[in-house]
Design an enzyme around this catalytic site. Structure first.
Site, PDB file in Angstrom:
ATOM      1  N   CYS A  55       0.870  -1.174   0.000  1.00  0.00           N
ATOM      2  CA  CYS A  55       0.000   0.000   0.000  1.00  0.00           C
ATOM      3  C   CYS A  55       0.909   1.227   0.000  1.00  0.00           C
ATOM      4  CB  CYS A  55      -0.898  -0.009   1.229  1.00  0.00           C
ATOM      5  SG  CYS A  55       0.021   0.102   2.769  1.00  0.00           S
ATOM      6  N   HIS A 113       6.181  -6.044   7.560  1.00  0.00           N
ATOM      7  CA  HIS A 113       6.282  -7.401   8.108  1.00  0.00           C
ATOM      8  C   HIS A 113       6.593  -8.376   6.972  1.00  0.00           C
ATOM      9  CE1 HIS A 113       4.813  -5.636  11.722  1.00  0.00           C
ATOM     10  NE2 HIS A 113       3.764  -5.169  11.085  1.00  0.00           N
ATOM     11  N   HIS A 149       2.501   2.761  10.438  1.00  0.00           N
ATOM     12  CA  HIS A 149       1.501   2.606  11.507  1.00  0.00           C
ATOM     13  C   HIS A 149       1.420   3.833  12.411  1.00  0.00           C
ATOM     14  CE1 HIS A 149       1.021  -1.504  10.500  1.00  0.00           C
ATOM     15  NE2 HIS A 149       2.075  -1.975  11.108  1.00  0.00           N
ATOM     16  N   CYS A 198       1.839   6.989   7.702  1.00  0.00           N
ATOM     17  CA  CYS A 198       0.986   7.113   6.517  1.00  0.00           C
ATOM     18  C   CYS A 198       0.064   8.330   6.667  1.00  0.00           C
ATOM     19  CB  CYS A 198       0.143   5.847   6.394  1.00  0.00           C
ATOM     20  SG  CYS A 198      -1.049   5.919   5.071  1.00  0.00           S
ATOM     21  N   HIS A 228      -2.072  -3.779  18.542  1.00  0.00           N
ATOM     22  CA  HIS A 228      -1.485  -3.567  17.220  1.00  0.00           C
ATOM     23  C   HIS A 228      -0.838  -2.170  17.227  1.00  0.00           C
ATOM     24  CE1 HIS A 228      -1.204  -2.514  12.966  1.00  0.00           C
ATOM     25  NE2 HIS A 228      -1.317  -3.806  12.695  1.00  0.00           N
ATOM     26  N   GLU A 281      -0.582   0.266  15.216  1.00  0.00           N
ATOM     27  CA  GLU A 281      -1.387   1.421  14.780  1.00  0.00           C
ATOM     28  C   GLU A 281      -2.374   1.830  15.875  1.00  0.00           C
ATOM     29  OE1 GLU A 281      -3.334   0.955  10.939  1.00  0.00           O
ATOM     30  OE2 GLU A 281      -4.825   2.477  11.483  1.00  0.00           O
ATOM     31  N   SER A 339      -0.493 -10.920  10.130  1.00  0.00           N
ATOM     32  CA  SER A 339      -1.075  -9.737   9.493  1.00  0.00           C
ATOM     33  C   SER A 339      -2.596  -9.857   9.424  1.00  0.00           C
ATOM     34  CB  SER A 339      -0.481  -9.586   8.089  1.00  0.00           C
ATOM     35  OG  SER A 339      -1.365  -8.884   7.252  1.00  0.00           O
TER      36      SER A 339
HETATM   37  S1  SF4 Z   1      -3.738   3.486   6.109  1.00  0.00           S
HETATM   38 FE1  SF4 Z   1      -2.612   1.616   6.479  1.00  0.00          FE
HETATM   39  S2  SF4 Z   1      -3.306   0.229   4.810  1.00  0.00           S
HETATM   40 FE2  SF4 Z   1      -3.893   2.307   4.224  1.00  0.00          FE
HETATM   41  S3  SF4 Z   1      -2.237   3.076   2.936  1.00  0.00           S
HETATM   42 FE3  SF4 Z   1      -1.816   3.730   5.040  1.00  0.00          FE
HETATM   43  S4  SF4 Z   1      -0.507   2.165   5.905  1.00  0.00           S
HETATM   44 FE4  SF4 Z   1      -1.453   1.287   4.086  1.00  0.00          FE
END
Ligand code: SF4
Length: 323
Positions: free
Chosen positions: A16, A44, A77, A99, A127, A129, A220
Site C-alpha cells: 500500500c 512485516h 503505523h 501514513c 497492534h 497502529e 497480518s
Molecule cells: S492506512 Fe494503512 S493500509 Fe492504508 S495506505 Fe496507510 S498504511 Fe497502508
C-alpha cells in the site's frame, strides 16, 4: 503430474502507499549517508527487512537502541505523540513515515476528544497502529470481535472510529450496533480505501479460480481477512508467508486455475515468485516449462501503478510487468 494451467494475480496488490513511502524514506536517508534505523519493522516481510539490512538500515525495538544523532524512521503505523517527543529529546533525527491516512486518524481522534465524545475504536488491541492512535485518545474503548462489543457502555454522545485495516463490513455492523446505545453517534469512517479495494479485488479473483493462495505475514490482520474472504467466495485458500512455504504440489491436485493475492506488506515481487513456483511445481508439463514467462505475464496483467514497490526514481527496476 501437475494439473495447473493458469495463474491469476489479483489486481491492485503489492505494498500500500503508506508502506511504500515509509520504506522509501528509510532508503533515502541511508543513501544520504545517515545512520538509519526504523522503529519496529517497517514492513512485516522478511525479504524486505533483509534487503534493508543490506543497505545498512537497522530495525530497533526501542528508541534507547538508537545512538544520538542517528536517523530514526517512524513506520506507516505511526506512534504515540510522546514517542515523537522522546525521539527529538534524545537528539535523533526523526523521519516521519506515518501514513498520511493514519495521520488523519490521529487528527480526527484529537478532535473527538476535544469535543467530549466517548470514543469506541474498532481495532486489534496492541497492534502498533492502535497503540499509536490511543496516544491521541487514551480513554478510547478498543473493541475487536463481536464478543467484545457488549463492553461498550450506553452514553449520550458516542463516536466510532476504526483502525485503517479493519474490514468495512465489521465497521458497518458495529456502527449499526452502536446506534441503539447512544443518543448522538458520530461515525468517522477511517477504514483505508486501499484495504477496501484489495478485498474487492481478492473476492473478484477468488470467484474466478479453483484455489487461492494468499501471501502475507502470519500475524497480518489484513492478510487473514483476505483468506477469510476467499472462504466466503466458496474458494479453498491457503495462506503462506512466501515462496518457501510452497513445498507440497499435492495441495494443487486437480486444480486448474490458481489465484494469487497478497496483503499490504507483500511486495509484488513476492507474488511473482509465488506464481512462478506454483506453475513450476504443480503446472502441466507445458505450463511448468514456461513458468517464468507465464508468471511474468500474470503479473503484467494485474500490476497497476498503485502496486509498485517504490516511488524512488532510480531504484532498481522491479520484476517485469510492475509499473
Ligand atoms: S492506512 Fe494503512 S493500509 Fe492504508 S495506505 Fe496507510 S498504511 Fe497502508
Amino acid at each position: 503430474m501437475g494439473t495447473v494451467q493458469e495463474i491469476r494475480i489479483a489486481k491492485r496488490t503489492g505494498f500500500c502507499y503508506g508502506v511504500r513511502e515509509a520504506i522509501d524514506k528509510a532508503k533515502e536517508a541511508s543513501a544520504a549517508g545517515k545512520a538509519t534505523h526504523t522503529l519496529g519493522q517497517v514492513v512485516h516481510n522478511e525479504g524486505v527487512i533483509a534487503e534493508l539490512e543490506q543497505l545498512g538500515i537497522q530495525t530497533v525495538d526501542a528508541l534507547d537502541d538508537v545512538d544520538h544523532g542517528s536517523a530514526v524512521v517512524i513506520r506507516a503505523h505511526g506512534v504515540r505523540p510522546d514517542v515523537m517527543e522522546r525521539a527529538s529529546a534524545r537528539g535523533l533525527e526523526v523521519i516521519d513515515g506515518t501514513c498520511t491516512w493514519v495521520l488523519q486518524e490521529h487528527k480526527e481522534l484529537a478532535k473527538l476528544v476535544e469535543e467530549g465524545y466517548t470514543i469506541v475504536l474498532l481495532g486489534t488491541p496492541n497492534h502498533a497502529e492502535v497503540v499509536g492512535m490511543l496516544g491521541f485518545a487514551p480513554d478510547a474503548i478498543v473493541v475487536d470481535e463481536e464478543d467484545d462489543w457488549d463492553k461498550i457502555p450506553r452514553k449520550k454522545r458516542m463516536a466510532l472510529i476504526s483502525q485503517s485495516t479493519q474490514p468495512p463490513w465489521k465497521f458497518e455492523k458495529l456502527a449499526a450496533y452502536m446506534v441503539s446505545r447512544s443518543h448522538e453517534l458520530k461515525i468517522v469512517n477511517t477504514v483505508c480505501p486501499v484495504t477496501i479495494r484489495r478485498q474487492e479485488d481478492t473476492l473478484e479473483a477468488a470467484r474466478e479460480v479453483d484455489k487461492m493462495v494468499v501471501v502475507g505475514g502470519r500475524s497480518s490482520a489484513n492478510t487473514k481477512e483476505l483468506t477469510r474472504l476467499c472462504g466466503i467466495a466458496g474458494t479453498p485458500a491457503i495462506q503462506i508467508e512466501g515462496v518457501r512455504d510452497l513445498t507440497d504440489p499435492s495441495s494443487f491436485d486437480g486444480v486448474r486455475v490458481v489465484g494469487v493475492t497478497g496483503g499490504t506488506s507483500t511486495p509484488i515481487e513476492d507474488l511473482h515468485a509465488v506464481a512462478r513456483r506454483i506453475l513450476e511445481m504443480a503446472g502441466t508439463p507445458d505450463v511448468a516449462a514456461r513458468a517464468d514467462e507465464l508468471a511474468g505475464a500474470a503479473l503484467a496483467l494485474a500490476a497497476t501503478p498503485a502496486g509498485r514497490t517504490t516511488s524512488l526514481p532510480k531504484a532498481a527496476a522491479p520484476t517485469s510487468g510492475a509499473a
